[in-house]
Design a protein around this motif. Structure first.
Motif, short mmCIF file in Angstrom:
data_model
loop_
_atom_site.label_atom_id
_atom_site.label_comp_id
_atom_site.label_asym_id
_atom_site.label_seq_id
_atom_site.Cartn_x
_atom_site.Cartn_y
_atom_site.Cartn_z
N ARG A 111 1.12 -0.78 -0.15
CA ARG A 111 -0.05 0.01 -0.19
C ARG A 111 0.73 1.65 -0.18
O ARG A 111 0.44 1.90 -0.68
CB ARG A 111 -1.10 0.10 1.32
N SER A 112 2.05 1.37 0.36
CA SER A 112 3.26 2.38 0.82
C SER A 112 3.40 2.33 -0.35
O SER A 112 3.89 3.55 -1.40
CB SER A 112 3.87 2.51 1.52
N ALA A 113 3.85 1.07 -1.41
CA ALA A 113 4.76 1.55 -2.41
C ALA A 113 2.95 2.46 -3.16
O ALA A 113 4.25 3.22 -4.79
CB ALA A 113 4.98 0.33 -2.99
N ALA A 114 2.25 1.95 -3.59
CA ALA A 114 1.17 2.48 -4.54
C ALA A 114 1.14 4.26 -4.39
O ALA A 114 0.66 4.94 -5.19
CB ALA A 114 0.10 1.51 -3.99
N GLY A 115 1.33 4.23 -2.92
CA GLY A 115 1.20 5.63 -1.92
C GLY A 115 2.08 6.87 -2.83
O GLY A 115 2.57 7.16 -3.67
N LEU A 116 3.39 5.86 -2.70
CA LEU A 116 4.61 6.16 -3.34
C LEU A 116 4.60 6.75 -4.88
O LEU A 116 4.81 7.77 -5.53
CB LEU A 116 5.64 6.23 -2.64
N ILE A 117 4.04 5.37 -5.45
CA ILE A 117 3.55 5.55 -7.01
C ILE A 117 3.17 6.57 -7.10
O ILE A 117 3.07 7.39 -8.62
CB ILE A 117 3.64 4.75 -7.77
N ALA A 118 1.98 6.73 -6.98
CA ALA A 118 0.88 7.66 -7.11
C ALA A 118 1.06 9.34 -6.72
O ALA A 118 0.66 9.77 -7.40
CB ALA A 118 -0.32 7.24 -6.00
N SER A 119 2.04 9.30 -5.97
CA SER A 119 2.67 10.74 -5.75
C SER A 119 3.57 11.00 -6.67
O SER A 119 3.71 12.26 -6.89
CB SER A 119 2.93 10.91 -4.15
N GLY A 120 4.08 10.43 -7.68
CA GLY A 120 4.93 11.11 -8.52
C GLY A 120 6.53 10.76 -8.15
O GLY A 120 7.34 11.38 -8.33
N HIS A 121 6.27 9.91 -5.86
CA HIS A 121 7.61 10.24 -5.51
C HIS A 121 9.09 9.11 -5.77
O HIS A 121 10.03 9.19 -6.64
CB HIS A 121 7.54 9.80 -4.09
#
Length: 413
Positions: free
Chosen positions: A115-125
């Protein structure tokens, strides 16, 4: 105070649009065989699994910009090295990587890390994320690991003083499940037998070369009534890694298949096992409702399940709570072969923790990896689930204090 928080009853938030630059997908896997490998070093396991996953994704190591670490339990020193970025240097990414950090929630860490990885990808980081785990439980001093499993996750003020251990927690859950469901000792033993059948098809499984029968289980040493020795997981060395990127990146790279997250749900039900309302149920049902609603499909649509199984009753309660078996019926369904190779629903097709080996926090990671592998069609001719496109994956940490669910879908161009 109100009886409930209205926000907790709200519909789950939407995931990024399918195929969008914000949608995170699995594109690579790496895994080493589980078992006892005293000559296989901890850091070597990490590096080998990581490089295998990167190559499987069709990338090179310098393409990785973020590393998410799943912790080990055998050594604080090894875990500290990871926290302070040793793997970045081992992979030659120092000065290149944007982030390297560790998350920890026990056996559900893989779910929360994804879930954290998905958020980092979605944020563009992050663009390409490496998620990696290594464990040396099988080669660590047994006495030290027993002390570790007795001290951590069990309240020191009350339950530890009573002599509670993880095997005793498993026994309490098993007793409650058997009483609630009317399942027999033979029914519970059949769960272990079914998982052994799957492990026999998995070249990476700890017990790939050993058969198992219900009689063998029931005649093995009693550890904590009603759990016999062959109903308790064996500690193992192992390593697993994933590579995640965006669906858009996967498509632009010309990949022909990847795995997306269709739904996600979770429930943290207790810290002290004495505060769990029903040991035969745990938090699976609540976690599953949110995940299915988000995905737009239900348990009858699943092609396979990979659910945490450190003890048989943890798995049976999970299958029932997630709607993959009727309430109180899962153990008898194992006994009748419904979850075995060739059965109605393939369950824990790598052999699970009970037969592939318990690699600590990595037990949940290995099950998740198997779900991704099946949906990519890479499980090999003997255990590949034909036409699999949807998988239910679940992990739980500590004294089964949480129930975490990821619903995965395979995508082919």
């Amino acid at each position: 105070m109100p009886d409930s928080d209205p926000a907790s009853d709200a519909a789950p938030s939407a995931l990024p649009d399918r195929g969008s630059p914000e949608e995170a997908v699995f594109v690579g896997l790496g895994e080493l065989p589980s078992g006892r490998y005293p000559d296989r070093p901890f850091m070597g396991q990490l590096v080998h699994a990581a490089v295998a996953a990167v190559r499987d994704a069709g990338l090179t190591v310098p393409d990785i910009d973020t590393i998410l670490l799943i912790p080990c339990l055998h050594s604080f020193a090894d875990q500290a090295d990871l926290i302070f970025s040793r793997l970045v240097e081992e992979l030659g990414l120092h000065g290149r990587a944007k982030s390297s950090f560790m998350l920890h929630s026990g056996g559900s860490t893989s779910d929360n890390t994804i879930r954290s990885a998905a958020g980092l990808i979605a944020s563009g980081h992050a663009r390409n994320i490496l998620i990696v785990q290594s464990e040396k439980w099988g080669s660590a001093p047994v006495g030290e690991m027993i002390d570790m499993l007795t001290a951590n996750g069990i309240p020191r003020e009350w339950e530890k003083l009573s002599g509670l251990t993880f095997n005793a927690v498993g026994a309490l859950i098993t007793c409650r499940y058997m009483a609630a469901s009317g399942s027999t000792a033979a029914d519970m033993a059949s769960v272990c037998v079914a998982l052994r059948e799957w492990s026999r098809l998995n070249p990476n499984a700890m017990y790939r070369d050993r058969t198992l029968t219900v009689d063998q289980v029931l005649n093995s040493k009693m550890v904590t009534d009603p759990l016999h020795a062959l109903e308790c997981p064996m500690l193992a060395d192992g390593a697993v890694a994933f590579v995640m990127t965006s669906a858009e990146n996967a498509r632009r790279a010309g990949r022909d298949a990847w795995v997306r997250i269709a739904g996600s749900g979770g429930c943290v039900s207790h810290y002290s096992i004495g505060q769990e309302a029903d040991l035969a149920v745990l938090g699976w049902a609540k976690a599953g409702v949110d995940a299915y609603e988000q995905a737009g499909w239900g348990p009858s649509d699943a092609d396979l399940a990979e659910v945490y199984d450190s003890y048989a009753a943890v798995l049976t309660s999970g299958l029932e709570g997630l709607g993959l078996a009727p309430k109180h019926a899962a153990a008898r369904m194992f006994a009748s072969g419904e979850f075995s190779p060739g059965g109605r629903l393939p369950v824990n097709t790598n052999g699970g923790l009970l037969s592939a080996g318990h690699t600590g926090v990595g037990g949940g990671s290995a099950l998740l990896a198997e779900g991704v592998r099946q949906l990519l069609g890479r499980a090999g001719p003997e255990r590949q689930v034909a036409g699999a496109t949807r998988a239910v994956c679940g992990g739980t940490g500590g004294t089964y204090m949480d129930s975490q669910v990821l619903l995965l879908e395979g995508v082919a161009r």
